[in-house]
Structure formats: C-alpha cells, structure tokens
Design an enzyme around this catalytic site. Structure first.
Site, PDB file in Angstrom:
ATOM      1  N   ASN A  81     -27.149  47.275  23.248  1.00  0.00           N
ATOM      2  CA  ASN A  81     -25.778  47.375  23.757  1.00  0.00           C
ATOM      3  C   ASN A  81     -25.008  48.401  22.905  1.00  0.00           C
ATOM      4  OD1 ASN A  81     -22.941  46.858  23.848  1.00  0.00           O
ATOM      5  ND2 ASN A  81     -23.347  44.935  24.907  1.00  0.00           N
ATOM      6  N   ASP A  96     -21.767  49.359  23.301  1.00  0.00           N
ATOM      7  CA  ASP A  96     -20.305  49.246  23.427  1.00  0.00           C
ATOM      8  C   ASP A  96     -19.569  49.651  22.154  1.00  0.00           C
ATOM      9  OD1 ASP A  96     -20.751  48.152  25.905  1.00  0.00           O
ATOM     10  OD2 ASP A  96     -20.222  46.105  25.328  1.00  0.00           O
ATOM     11  N   HIS A  97     -20.123  49.240  21.009  1.00  0.00           N
ATOM     12  CA  HIS A  97     -19.338  49.411  19.786  1.00  0.00           C
ATOM     13  C   HIS A  97     -19.434  50.806  19.181  1.00  0.00           C
ATOM     14  CE1 HIS A  97     -17.744  45.550  20.304  1.00  0.00           C
ATOM     15  NE2 HIS A  97     -18.948  45.038  20.424  1.00  0.00           N
ATOM     16  N   ARG A 140     -10.082  56.107  16.964  1.00  0.00           N
ATOM     17  CA  ARG A 140      -9.378  57.325  16.575  1.00  0.00           C
ATOM     18  C   ARG A 140      -9.029  58.210  17.758  1.00  0.00           C
ATOM     19  NH1 ARG A 140      -9.924  58.693  11.004  1.00  0.00           N
ATOM     20  NH2 ARG A 140      -8.924  60.644  11.544  1.00  0.00           N
ATOM     21  N   HIS A 162     -20.863  47.324  28.639  1.00  0.00           N
ATOM     22  CA  HIS A 162     -19.899  46.424  29.278  1.00  0.00           C
ATOM     23  C   HIS A 162     -18.628  47.215  29.569  1.00  0.00           C
ATOM     24  CE1 HIS A 162     -17.464  42.370  28.782  1.00  0.00           C
ATOM     25  NE2 HIS A 162     -17.233  42.961  29.936  1.00  0.00           N
ATOM     26  N   ARG A 195     -11.471  48.743  26.776  1.00  0.00           N
ATOM     27  CA  ARG A 195     -11.231  48.871  25.325  1.00  0.00           C
ATOM     28  C   ARG A 195     -12.357  49.599  24.600  1.00  0.00           C
ATOM     29  NH1 ARG A 195     -11.884  42.622  23.380  1.00  0.00           N
ATOM     30  NH2 ARG A 195     -10.297  42.357  24.956  1.00  0.00           N
ATOM     31  N   HIS A 196     -13.561  49.595  25.172  1.00  0.00           N
ATOM     32  CA  HIS A 196     -14.618  50.402  24.538  1.00  0.00           C
ATOM     33  C   HIS A 196     -15.241  51.374  25.557  1.00  0.00           C
ATOM     34  CE1 HIS A 196     -16.790  46.811  25.804  1.00  0.00           C
ATOM     35  NE2 HIS A 196     -16.481  46.103  24.727  1.00  0.00           N
ATOM     36  N   THR A 235     -14.287  39.124  21.882  1.00  0.00           N
ATOM     37  CA  THR A 235     -15.568  39.424  22.515  1.00  0.00           C
ATOM     38  C   THR A 235     -15.803  38.363  23.569  1.00  0.00           C
ATOM     39  OG1 THR A 235     -17.942  39.769  22.107  1.00  0.00           O
ATOM     40  CG2 THR A 235     -16.841  38.148  20.722  1.00  0.00           C
ATOM     41  N   THR A 236     -16.946  38.418  24.249  1.00  0.00           N
ATOM     42  CA  THR A 236     -17.218  37.444  25.311  1.00  0.00           C
ATOM     43  C   THR A 236     -17.514  36.097  24.656  1.00  0.00           C
ATOM     44  OG1 THR A 236     -18.179  39.288  26.513  1.00  0.00           O
ATOM     45  CG2 THR A 236     -18.548  37.107  27.426  1.00  0.00           C
ATOM     46  N   GLU A 270     -28.773  35.041  31.490  1.00  0.00           N
ATOM     47  CA  GLU A 270     -28.779  35.420  30.083  1.00  0.00           C
ATOM     48  C   GLU A 270     -28.110  34.287  29.323  1.00  0.00           C
ATOM     49  OE1 GLU A 270     -28.002  39.434  29.000  1.00  0.00           O
ATOM     50  OE2 GLU A 270     -27.249  38.870  27.019  1.00  0.00           O
ATOM     51  N   HIS A 291     -26.122  37.763  22.270  1.00  0.00           N
ATOM     52  CA  HIS A 291     -24.782  37.663  21.691  1.00  0.00           C
ATOM     53  C   HIS A 291     -24.877  37.199  20.240  1.00  0.00           C
ATOM     54  CE1 HIS A 291     -20.467  37.325  21.230  1.00  0.00           C
ATOM     55  NE2 HIS A 291     -20.388  38.030  22.341  1.00  0.00           N
ATOM     56  N   GLY A 316     -26.111  44.157  20.350  1.00  0.00           N
ATOM     57  CA  GLY A 316     -25.236  45.299  20.184  1.00  0.00           C
ATOM     58  C   GLY A 316     -24.525  45.370  18.855  1.00  0.00           C
ATOM     59  N   HIS A 317     -23.523  44.522  18.663  1.00  0.00           N
ATOM     60  CA  HIS A 317     -22.606  44.669  17.530  1.00  0.00           C
ATOM     61  C   HIS A 317     -23.341  44.774  16.202  1.00  0.00           C
ATOM     62  CE1 HIS A 317     -19.589  43.144  14.554  1.00  0.00           C
ATOM     63  NE2 HIS A 317     -18.878  44.065  15.163  1.00  0.00           N
TER      64      HIS A 317
HETATM   65  N1  PXP Z   1     -25.178  39.918  26.168  1.00  0.00           N
HETATM   66  C1  PXP Z   1     -23.985  39.825  26.789  1.00  0.00           C
HETATM   67  C2  PXP Z   1     -23.944  39.268  28.167  1.00  0.00           C
HETATM   68  C3  PXP Z   1     -22.800  40.276  26.163  1.00  0.00           C
HETATM   69  O1  PXP Z   1     -21.615  40.171  26.786  1.00  0.00           O
HETATM   70  C4  PXP Z   1     -22.900  40.868  24.882  1.00  0.00           C
HETATM   71  C5  PXP Z   1     -21.674  41.406  24.227  1.00  0.00           C
HETATM   72  O2  PXP Z   1     -21.151  42.447  24.982  1.00  0.00           O
HETATM   73  C6  PXP Z   1     -24.170  40.953  24.290  1.00  0.00           C
HETATM   74  C7  PXP Z   1     -25.282  40.452  24.945  1.00  0.00           C
HETATM   75  C8  PXP Z   1     -24.365  41.576  22.952  1.00  0.00           C
HETATM   76  O3  PXP Z   1     -23.693  40.841  21.984  1.00  0.00           O
HETATM   77  P1  PXP Z   1     -23.562  41.435  20.523  1.00  0.00           P
HETATM   78  O4  PXP Z   1     -22.782  42.689  20.632  1.00  0.00           O
HETATM   79  O5  PXP Z   1     -22.854  40.347  19.767  1.00  0.00           O
HETATM   80  O6  PXP Z   1     -24.964  41.675  20.035  1.00  0.00           O
END
Ligand code: PXP
Length: 250
Positions: free
Chosen positions: A13, A15-16, A24, A49, A55-56, A106-107, A157, A200, A222-223
């Site tokens: 993922n 996103d971050h 910035r 996402h 936001r991202h 976050t979710t 998931e 997650h 992701g994060h």
């Molecule tokens: N799976 C889903 C459905 C998510 O919403 C997210 C966060 O966007 C992730 C996985 C990844 O989570 P993390 O960024 O905490 O690893």
C-alpha cells in the site's frame, strides 16, 4: 495448484508516500515511482486508497497508477456513488470496500456488512459485472463473514489492526485471543468459498502469525513498510517483509 499460486501474496500500500508528498504540497515523493520500486522488490500487487477527502492518494495518482503498473491494482474505496463511478471507469483488478469516517486517522474498524446487506449487494453487482474482484474489509466476526458471502463479495480482507494494537500495548492475552478469531474466521470464510486476505497495522514483529494462517492468500501492508523504508530503503523493507512471510509459510 502450482507452488507459485500457493505463495502468500504481498500487496504494498503506497498511500503514505502520498501523505509525505502532500505534507509539503510538493511533487515528491511520487507514489507511482514508489509503486514501481515495490514491483521490482517483489510486491505481487499495489494497493491505494482514494479517500473521499483525498488526504493522500489523488485522482491523478489513480490515473497514473492504472497506466504505469505491471501488477494488479487493488483499489480501496468507500461504498459511495462517486467512488463506484471512478472504479467503473478504471476497472482495476480488485476493489476493496472499506468503511470511511472523515475524522478518523486511518481505517479504524471493519465494514458493517450484515446491517447494510441490501445496499451492498446492489453496490457490488456492477463492479463485478465489469470484472473487478470485490473484497470487503471486515473484522473477524462470523456475522460479517457470512454477510460478505451473501452480498456477493469474492474476497474478504480481515482487519488485523486490533491484533497489532494489542501486541504493541503488551496485552498478550488479548492479542492471542484476536489471533484466534482471525484464524477461525479465515477458515470459516475459506469454507464458504471466499478468498481470504488480511491487513492493517502489520509490521516485521507482527506479520508472522498472520502469514502462517494457511487460508490467508494475501497480505496488504502499507504504513509500516513506508516507515521502515526510512531506515532500510523501500526495496530493502519490502524484501525483508517478503522473507518473513515466506519463513512463516514454510
Ligand atoms: N488493508 C486495508 C483494507 C486498509 O484500509 C489498509 C490501510 O489503508 C491496509 C490494508 C494497510 O494498512 P497499513 O497501512 O496499516 O499497513
């Protein structure tokens, strides 16, 4: 099934990467460039996402990811008309429907599928009609797993956030109880014919027991990977995560 298709897949993922860019208002770092590095490092797919508040990840990021990726895009989105239109236009490999609240960081929890079954059935059908694999992001709860099957999702998931939080809070009995629920619900979902993914909050420390659940086919992370890339580089962080997943599976 071949050994390759049995391999636990890693969805990265990105996103971050966009969070850092947007902090910035700059043009860098570019999440599409990160996605290409992730593909090179062994990601089996890329997850992004598109939040309602953007936001991202931005709409332009999704356009560019669709054009640039060699591996499948798992497009995470809320179950809104706007997002459905975007998904129908792009037809990504997979759509993962997640709950979304504007004020959350976050979710935070899983989707309420059982209580929203009629609407979700209608929401999912056109996405499946254009060939998207539809996944629902849910907690390890039998009611939600059963409902996900009923509304026509092909994939669930399982939300691993609580399991990871308990681990880092040092509440080991609660962590292990949650791991037990995740294990049971992976088996239950698989038994219904659903493909089971998980994700997650996963980290190098928490990934192994989840990767070891035999019915889990894919992890989305992701994060932590973007955070670890500060120290290891994105390529190094992904390769290390991949190695831990493979060890846990062996
Ligand atoms: N799976 C889903 C459905 C998510 O919403 C997210 C966060 O966007 C992730 C996985 C990844 O989570 P993390 O960024 O905490 O690893």
């Amino acid at each position: 099934m071949s050994a390759q298709s049995d391999r636990l897949r890693l969805g990265v993922n990105i996103d971050h990467v966009a969070t850092l860019r947007n902090a910035r208002g700059s043009a860098y770092p570019d999440p599409v460039e990160a996605a290409k590095v992730a593909e090179e490092a062994g990601a089996d797919g890329i997850t992004a996402h598109l939040r309602e508040d953007r936001r991202h990840i931005s709409d332009d990021d999704i356009d560019r990811l669709m054009a640039a990726l060699e591996r499948p895009l798992n497009f995470e989105m809320a179950a809104t008309d706007e997002m459905q239109q975007i998904a129908l236009r792009h037809k990504p490999h997979a759509v993962c429907i997640v709950p979304e609240k504007r004020e959350e960081r976050t979710t935070e929890g899983g989707l309420e599928v059982a209580g929203d079954a009629n609407r979700l059935t209608q929401f999912i059908a056109p996405l499946r009609d254009v060939g998207c694999r539809v996944s629902l992001f849910i907690g390890a709860d039998e009611r939600q797993v059963e409902a996900a099957h009923r509304v026509g999702a092909e994939v669930i998931e399982l939300h691993t956030g609580a399991y990871c939080d308990f681990h880092y809070e040092g509440d080991i009995p609660s962590r292990d109880r949650e791991l037990g629920h995740l294990t049971d619900m992976a088996r239950f979902g698989h038994g219904l014919g659903l493909e089971v993914h998980a994700g997650h909050g996963l980290t190098f420390e928490t990934v192994r027991p989840i990767a070891a659940i035999p019915e889990v086919r894919e992890l989305n992370i992701g994060h932590f990977l973007i955070s670890a890339s500060i120290f290891d580089g994105l390529d190094g962080a992904i390769r290390r995560m991949r190695a831990l997943m493979d060890e846990a599976r062996a």
